[in-house]
Structure formats: structure tokens, C-alpha cells
Design a protein around this motif. Sequence first.
Motif, short mmCIF file in Angstrom:
data_model
loop_
_atom_site.label_atom_id
_atom_site.label_comp_id
_atom_site.label_asym_id
_atom_site.label_seq_id
_atom_site.Cartn_x
_atom_site.Cartn_y
_atom_site.Cartn_z
N ALA A 89 36.57 0.37 -11.97
CA ALA A 89 36.88 -0.62 -13.01
C ALA A 89 37.51 0.03 -14.23
N GLY A 90 37.71 1.36 -14.20
CA GLY A 90 38.31 2.05 -15.33
C GLY A 90 37.38 2.18 -16.52
N ARG A 91 36.09 2.11 -16.27
CA ARG A 91 35.10 2.20 -17.35
C ARG A 91 34.52 3.61 -17.39
N PRO A 92 34.07 4.05 -18.55
CA PRO A 92 33.49 5.39 -18.65
C PRO A 92 32.13 5.46 -17.97
N PRO A 93 31.71 6.67 -17.60
CA PRO A 93 30.35 6.81 -17.05
C PRO A 93 29.32 6.31 -18.05
N ALA A 94 28.18 5.87 -17.54
CA ALA A 94 27.12 5.32 -18.39
C ALA A 94 25.79 5.95 -18.05
N ASP A 95 24.90 5.95 -19.05
CA ASP A 95 23.52 6.33 -18.77
C ASP A 95 22.93 5.29 -17.82
N LEU A 96 22.09 5.75 -16.89
CA LEU A 96 21.39 4.84 -15.99
C LEU A 96 19.91 4.85 -16.34
N VAL A 97 19.30 3.67 -16.30
CA VAL A 97 17.89 3.50 -16.64
C VAL A 97 17.16 2.87 -15.46
N ALA A 98 15.98 3.41 -15.16
CA ALA A 98 15.09 2.80 -14.17
C ALA A 98 13.73 2.62 -14.83
N ARG A 99 13.24 1.40 -14.85
CA ARG A 99 11.92 1.12 -15.42
C ARG A 99 10.93 1.01 -14.26
N ILE A 100 9.93 1.90 -14.27
CA ILE A 100 9.05 2.04 -13.12
C ILE A 100 7.60 2.03 -13.58
N GLN A 101 6.78 1.18 -12.96
CA GLN A 101 5.36 1.18 -13.29
C GLN A 101 4.74 2.51 -12.86
N PRO A 102 3.84 3.08 -13.66
CA PRO A 102 3.29 4.41 -13.38
C PRO A 102 2.67 4.56 -12.00
N ALA A 103 2.11 3.48 -11.45
CA ALA A 103 1.48 3.57 -10.13
C ALA A 103 2.49 3.63 -8.99
N ASN A 104 3.76 3.36 -9.27
CA ASN A 104 4.78 3.37 -8.22
C ASN A 104 5.29 4.80 -8.04
N LEU A 105 4.47 5.64 -7.45
CA LEU A 105 4.76 7.07 -7.34
C LEU A 105 6.01 7.37 -6.49
N PRO A 106 6.24 6.70 -5.35
CA PRO A 106 7.44 7.01 -4.57
C PRO A 106 8.74 6.76 -5.35
N SER A 107 8.77 5.66 -6.11
CA SER A 107 9.98 5.36 -6.88
C SER A 107 10.18 6.39 -7.99
N ALA A 108 9.10 6.75 -8.67
CA ALA A 108 9.20 7.75 -9.73
C ALA A 108 9.67 9.09 -9.17
N ALA A 109 9.14 9.49 -8.03
CA ALA A 109 9.55 10.76 -7.41
C ALA A 109 11.02 10.72 -7.02
N ALA A 110 11.47 9.57 -6.52
CA ALA A 110 12.88 9.45 -6.10
C ALA A 110 13.82 9.63 -7.27
N VAL A 111 13.55 8.99 -8.40
CA VAL A 111 14.48 9.10 -9.53
C VAL A 111 14.40 10.48 -10.18
N ARG A 112 13.20 11.05 -10.25
CA ARG A 112 13.08 12.40 -10.83
C ARG A 112 13.88 13.41 -10.01
N GLY A 113 13.87 13.25 -8.70
CA GLY A 113 14.62 14.15 -7.83
C GLY A 113 16.13 14.00 -7.95
N LEU A 114 16.56 12.96 -8.64
CA LEU A 114 18.00 12.70 -8.81
C LEU A 114 18.46 12.90 -10.25
N GLY A 115 17.66 13.61 -11.04
CA GLY A 115 18.08 13.95 -12.40
C GLY A 115 17.68 12.97 -13.47
N PHE A 116 16.81 12.03 -13.17
CA PHE A 116 16.31 11.11 -14.19
C PHE A 116 15.13 11.78 -14.90
N ASP A 117 15.04 11.59 -16.21
CA ASP A 117 13.93 12.09 -17.00
C ASP A 117 13.14 10.92 -17.56
#
Length: 199
Positions: A141-169
Amino acid sequence: MERSVRIRGFTEDDVELLAGLARDQRVVRYVGDGRPWSDARIAERARQALNPGDWGEVGRDRWGIVWCDGLTGPAAAGSPGDEVGVEPQTERIGLCVAKFAAGDDAIEIGYWLDPDYWGRRLARPMVAAVVDWVDSGLRRAGRPPADLVARIQPANLPSAAAVRGLGFDCVAREAVPRPGGAGADDVDVYVRRAARIRV
């Protein structure tokens, strides 16, 4: 066969998949108030999914369907009643969404993996495909890169592990009010900075 996870646009044929996942308590337990969606909510989300805006258009969500090669389908995993003989390249394993909110340069991502595919090490490849889908969509679309956000409940450990492994802090914990004012739920905010993207 090596598994290749990819994403395509949402179509009318995918409304049933959205409805099935949205009604499944296992899927939605970490989403919003944790309750299955009503028919009205499903219909509204389906309308949004079928009428996407341009990439990055404020106030419009972009929905996608997640596919995976190299799987033989739920029937091979022993799920009764599933269609046998599904071709691997036509295997839908979930869905995702990119949200473009007003006043926010970041793009929030969401994703649901069909429970038939839980325990098959697909969470991280699925999230990686979502990240690539958003990055690629913005580039096209010719748009600049953007920050990506994932909001994850603390008990959702698999989702948290997945995003951390991909450079999310994890940058914050927010209290999200429940509908009707009946308390709040904690949500961890994970961010992948646009500066980490190689263009």
C-alpha cells in the motif's frame, strides 16, 4: 512435508469458520470478557471482515484466514466427524485481524488458532505469518512500517511465548473494563517496534 503457514483475505466462505471459533469457549476464553460471541456480534464482525478498508485506513479492520501446508487435516488428528481427505494446501487453521485505530500509529493484531490444531506447534508460525501479512500489506500500500501491538491476557502463555519469540516486548499491563462495568481484566501489552523491520 515442511509446514508453510500463510494468510489470504476473508471471503463469504469463511463466515462459518469465524462463527464456529467465536462460539467456542476454548477459543474466546482469553478474548474480551471470555464469553462466546452473540449472533449479532458475529454478524457485525463478519460484515467488517467482508468489507475491508485499504491497508492502514483508520477505523477499518483487515481480516485474514490462516492456512497451513503439510497438514492432513483434523481427521488425521482423531477428531470425529471431520471430513476425510482434505488436501493439505486447503487447510484453514484459524483467522487473524489487523486493527487500524484513530490516533494510534501502531497496528493491533489478533489471531485465533482452531482448537483442532492446538498442540501441533503452530502458534508461533501462525503469529509470524500474521506479522509478515501486516508488514507486506503496508509495503504494497506504499505505507511505512508500523509498530505492531498484541494485547494478551497473562494466563494465555502460548500466545505470549509466540510473540516474545518474534521480537515483541511486554511494555505494559493494562486493566481492561469488562462489559457492563463488572470489574476488569488484566492484559499485557506486547509491542514489536517498526525499527526492527528489515526493509
